[in-house]
Design a protein around this motif. Structure first.
Motif, short mmCIF file in Angstrom:
data_model
loop_
_atom_site.label_atom_id
_atom_site.label_comp_id
_atom_site.label_asym_id
_atom_site.label_seq_id
_atom_site.Cartn_x
_atom_site.Cartn_y
_atom_site.Cartn_z
N SER A 163 0.86 -1.17 0.00
CA SER A 163 0.00 0.00 0.00
C SER A 163 0.90 1.22 0.00
O SER A 163 2.08 1.13 0.30
N LYS A 164 0.33 2.37 -0.35
CA LYS A 164 1.15 3.58 -0.35
C LYS A 164 1.43 4.05 1.06
O LYS A 164 2.33 4.84 1.29
N THR A 165 0.64 3.58 2.00
CA THR A 165 0.80 4.03 3.37
C THR A 165 1.47 2.96 4.23
O THR A 165 1.51 1.77 3.89
N TYR A 166 2.01 3.42 5.34
CA TYR A 166 2.67 2.52 6.30
C TYR A 166 1.68 1.48 6.82
O TYR A 166 1.93 0.27 6.74
N GLU A 167 0.56 1.97 7.34
CA GLU A 167 -0.41 1.07 7.97
C GLU A 167 -1.04 0.11 6.97
O GLU A 167 -1.29 -1.05 7.29
#
Length: 222
Positions: A163-167
């Motif tokens: 995903s583009k995000t950490y979480e």
DNA sequence: GACCAGGCACATC
DNA sequence: GATGTGCATGGT
């Protein structure tokens, strides 16, 4: 995803160096805040200045005016926000004496499980998922993987879902990484290796890093 | 001078 | 839930 295999390949091909230094647990926490979106050399300057001013314990920070904190941490950038975060961090530590690790040894006094401790850390303004995981790993010695930008890029290069995000990325791989059952020491080393590989990739291109890893995977199979 | 670095909070869609 | 933007310094 074979996490142990990736870890072992990176161990052979890269070195982590003196990864995440810090004389005390609190210094490690301060480093985790200050390093947000900046380089470690800038953080070192800031911490050095804090040490010279003898402002490097929760009590010393709490009783220090923000103008002074700001002046000391300026080299790390985003100083107004990071100064506030340091106050919030010291408040959190004082409100949670039981989970505060002893200065000078990183023994964990907490009986909280990792998920609860993580949620508590995330409640601190200025502490996001990556900073929280850094603290979980390097202060509380919990076996967590750091899904930072380099890690996500390496996973992507290996054809893994990201995903583009950490979480977002963390949720995708949480189950498999837990199954790999790496301990905290291995995870700490793992993260250091990934950053070394990421820096190498910045200089020589991501294809170089991907090639190194995939060739090693092929070698093991053959 | 643009761009990135060991991110986060907040607004907006 | 995903994307965009300000924060701010220092190095390339």
């Amino acid at each position: 995803m074979d996490w142990r295999n990736l870890y072992s390949i990176l161990s052979q091909e890269f070195t982590a160096g003196d990864w995440w230094p810090g004389e005390t647990a609190f210094e490690v926490m301060v480093g985790a805040v200050l390093t947000q979106n900046t380089t470690w050399t800038s953080v070192e300057k800031a911490i050095k200045q804090m040490k010279s001013a003898k402002i490097l314990s929760p009590q010393e920070i709490a009783s220090c005016p923000s103008e002074t904190i700001i002046e000391l941490i300026k080299p790390a950038g985003s100083y107004t926000r990071k100064a506030q975060t340091l106050y919030h961090l010291t408040n959190w530590l004082q409100e949670n004496q039981k989970i505060y690790p002893e200065i000078g040894n990183k023994t964990l006094a907490s009986t909280l499980n990792t998920a609860d401790l993580r949620a508590s850390l995330l409640s601190i303004p200025g502490v996001g998922p990556e900073t929280a995981d850094d603290i979980l790993l390097y202060v509380y010695l919990r076996p967590v993987f750091i899904f930072d930008a380099y890690a996500r890029r390496i996973l992507e290069a290996l054809g893994q879902p990201v995903s583009k995000t950490y979480e977002g990325t963390r949720k995708l791989h949480q189950a498999s990484i837990e199954k790999a059952n790496l301990d905290a020491s291995e995870h700490g080393h793992f993260h250091g290796l990934i950053v070394t590989a990421g820096k190498y990739a910045r200089r020589h291109g991501w294809n170089m890093v991907t090639d190194i890893i995939t060739k090693n995977i092929a070698k093991k199979i053959s």
